[in-house]
Design an enzyme around this catalytic site. Structure first.
Site, PDB file in Angstrom:
ATOM      1  N   ARG A 154       0.822  -1.217   0.000  1.00 10.03           N
ATOM      2  CA  ARG A 154       0.000   0.000   0.000  1.00 10.03           C
ATOM      3  C   ARG A 154       0.855   1.267   0.000  1.00 10.03           C
ATOM      4  O   ARG A 154       0.461   2.275  -0.576  1.00 10.03           O
ATOM      5  CB  ARG A 154      -0.933   0.006   1.210  1.00 10.03           C
ATOM      6  N   LYS A 172     -18.667 -18.700   2.705  1.00 11.54           N
ATOM      7  CA  LYS A 172     -20.111 -18.703   2.968  1.00 11.54           C
ATOM      8  C   LYS A 172     -20.946 -17.983   1.932  1.00 11.54           C
ATOM      9  O   LYS A 172     -20.524 -16.975   1.384  1.00 11.54           O
ATOM     10  CB  LYS A 172     -20.354 -18.025   4.324  1.00 11.54           C
ATOM     11  N   GLY A 206      -9.275  -9.856  -0.127  1.00 13.06           N
ATOM     12  CA  GLY A 206      -8.094 -10.293   0.621  1.00 13.06           C
ATOM     13  C   GLY A 206      -7.679 -11.725   0.354  1.00 13.06           C
ATOM     14  O   GLY A 206      -6.553 -11.988  -0.071  1.00 13.06           O
ATOM     15  N   GLY A 235     -12.997  -5.006   1.108  1.00 11.35           N
ATOM     16  CA  GLY A 235     -14.380  -4.545   1.268  1.00 11.35           C
ATOM     17  C   GLY A 235     -14.852  -3.675   0.114  1.00 11.35           C
ATOM     18  O   GLY A 235     -15.962  -3.856  -0.405  1.00 11.35           O
TER      19      GLY A 235
HETATM   20  P1  AMP Z   1     -14.007 -15.799   1.977  1.00 11.43           P
HETATM   21  O1  AMP Z   1     -13.352 -14.895   3.007  1.00 11.43           O
HETATM   22  O2  AMP Z   1     -15.487 -15.872   2.119  1.00 11.43           O
HETATM   23  O3  AMP Z   1     -13.543 -15.489   0.580  1.00 11.43           O
HETATM   24  O4  AMP Z   1     -13.526 -17.282   2.329  1.00 11.43           O
HETATM   25  C1  AMP Z   1     -12.200 -17.709   2.191  1.00 11.43           C
HETATM   26  C2  AMP Z   1     -11.996 -18.941   3.020  1.00 11.43           C
HETATM   27  O5  AMP Z   1     -12.873 -19.960   2.591  1.00 11.43           O
HETATM   28  C3  AMP Z   1     -10.600 -19.510   2.889  1.00 11.43           C
HETATM   29  O6  AMP Z   1      -9.974 -19.444   4.147  1.00 11.43           O
HETATM   30  C4  AMP Z   1     -10.817 -20.958   2.459  1.00 11.43           C
HETATM   31  O7  AMP Z   1      -9.985 -21.874   3.132  1.00 11.43           O
HETATM   32  C5  AMP Z   1     -12.253 -21.187   2.862  1.00 11.43           C
HETATM   33  N1  AMP Z   1     -12.879 -22.297   2.109  1.00 11.43           N
HETATM   34  C6  AMP Z   1     -13.028 -22.393   0.787  1.00 11.43           C
HETATM   35  N2  AMP Z   1     -13.610 -23.548   0.443  1.00 11.43           N
HETATM   36  C7  AMP Z   1     -13.840 -24.222   1.583  1.00 11.43           C
HETATM   37  C8  AMP Z   1     -14.427 -25.480   1.888  1.00 11.43           C
HETATM   38  N3  AMP Z   1     -14.880 -26.293   0.945  1.00 11.43           N
HETATM   39  N4  AMP Z   1     -14.505 -25.842   3.196  1.00 11.43           N
HETATM   40  C9  AMP Z   1     -14.043 -25.027   4.157  1.00 11.43           C
HETATM   41  N5  AMP Z   1     -13.472 -23.817   3.925  1.00 11.43           N
HETATM   42  C10 AMP Z   1     -13.378 -23.423   2.654  1.00 11.43           C
END
Ligand code: AMP
Length: 395
Positions: A37, A194, A351, A374
């Protein structure tokens, strides 16, 4: 988007207040862990020096609970800034902004942590007015703060004429090009943990995309909603209805959704855990889905072959633990190769996504990677970002 351009600004002898993002990760001894940054701010500062402007830099750092928390002072940035610019930058720790008028054309002053001021994070207009009095124009060069209605990142821009800095201009151009005027077919790759955190994103993207790949933990909720048992996988039963609504909306909008056609499952969420590949309807109760399988990777590659523009947010599996990084890494490398050969324009952000693409050694060949988590997500969600709205040309 029609926004002001720094190259059109009157800068000679004027005082430019420049919002940068020096919220850098650092060790307790003050050493900087990642200067991305800081480096991003250098082209704008040098541009202003050359144009003979007086430069006042403003930034936040951390989340201070009290004024003047020495641990959260921005003074630690000065040595690295001096080195990067090859000149001396002065540090002003006065929360009354004393001596800011002493700065001369071509000189640079960094003000103390903006979050030491009460009212910064609530977007206090009086604070924004005080800041605005220090200069003639406002330059927003911190895209990562553009989704915030804070005094120093957007409210000040309602008072002074505002321009995007050079880093900000690149972000706006690349993202709006990929989202608003892309070459079709446009493909989205959305993964991550999620569904609940990305509903608005998915809802907006299906209106804009021709193809949407859904992977990662969030795909499990879709697979379950479609009648597959997902065992002990990460998934959100309360969002199954939402998942089905997103699929319905995608159909109405002619957006083809690609869900995993096979999956990699393991009994433990740990590196080198024993795993097997199976169809989504063959997952056992004590197994969890941790990645997409070989067929799915092939499906994604075939879709990439057809695409002209690719927008990516979120890993396709638990990429931090070996060997569940395969779908993310193979897809990243394939997309980077297509980008290199000029077949696609690829834009990625968020991120974890940046970390995942770096892990695959694919980040350098993407057309553009936004490091703003974000703000990048909110832009993809179709929201107006206050730090960008102030940059629009006013009649
Ligand atoms: P996000 O911050 O929502 O982009 O989520 C990223 C996180 O999702 C990372 O730490 C990944 O390890 C986790 N992730 C992705 N696929 C899976 C999965 N099938 N089971 C558990 N964690 C996951």
């Amino acid at each position: 988007m029609d926004f002001n351009r720094l190259k059109d600004a009157q800068l000679d002898g004027k005082t430019a207040i420049v919002r940068v993002d020096f919220n850098l990760p650092k060790n307790d001894d003050g050493s900087i862990l990642d200067d991305t940054r800081l480096k991003a701010a250098i082209p704008t500062i040098n541009f202003l020096r050359k144009a003979n402007a007086k430069i006042i830099l403003i930034s936040h750092f951390g989340r201070p609970n009290k004024k003047n928390d020495p641990k959260l002072s921005l003074s630690f940035v000065i040595p690295a800034l001096n080195r990067a610019l090859g000149t001396k930058v002065s540090f002003n720790d006065s929360l009354e902004f004393k001596d800011t008028h002493k700065i001369k054309p071509g000189e640079i002053m960094l003000l103390e942590n903006m979050r030491f001021h009460e009212g910064e994070t609530s977007g206090n207009i009086e604070l924004a007015k005080k800041l605005a009095k220090l200069g003639d124009i406002f330059i927003q060069d911190a895209f990562s703060t553009a989704h915030r209605e804070h005094s120093s990142s957007s409210v000040i821009g309602k008072i002074l004429t505002s321009y995007p800095g050079l880093a900000m201009e690149r972000e706006i151009q690349h993202i709006s090009h990929a989202l608003d005027t892309p070459k079709s077919p446009v493909m989205g790759v959305v993964g991550g943990a999620k569904v609940s955190t990305k509903i608005e994103l998915l809802g907006n993207l299906v209106k804009k995309l021709d193809i949407l790949v859904i992977g990662g933990g969030m795909a499990n909720t879709f697979l379950s909603a479609l009648g597959n048992g997902v065992g002990s996988s990460l998934y959100e039963p309360s969002f199954e209805k939402t998942a089905l609504e997103i699929l319905k909306k995608a159909k109405q909008e002619n957006c083809k959704v690609i869900l995993p056609s096979d999956v990699i499952v393991a009994k433990h969420f740990q590196a080198n855990a024993e795993f097997r590949q199976c169809s989504p309807n063959e997952v056992l109760n004590d197994e969890m889905i941790l990645d997409c399988g070989a067929n799915s990777i092939n499906d994604i590659k075939l879709a990439l072959d057809k695409a002209k523009t690719v927008i990516w947010n979120g890993p396709l599996g638990a990429f931090e633990i070996n060997p569940f990084d395969k779908a993310t890494s193979e897809t990243a490398v394939y997309a980077s190769q297509l980008t290199k050969s000029g077949q696609i324009v690829s834009v990625a952000g968020g991120g974890d996504t940046v970390a995942a693409l770096k892990h695959a050694s694919a980040a350098d060949d993407f057309t553009f990677i936004s490091t703003a988590g974000g703000a990048f997500l909110e832009w993809l969600e179709g929201k107006n970002l206050p730090g960008i709205e102030i940059l629009r040309k006013r009649p």
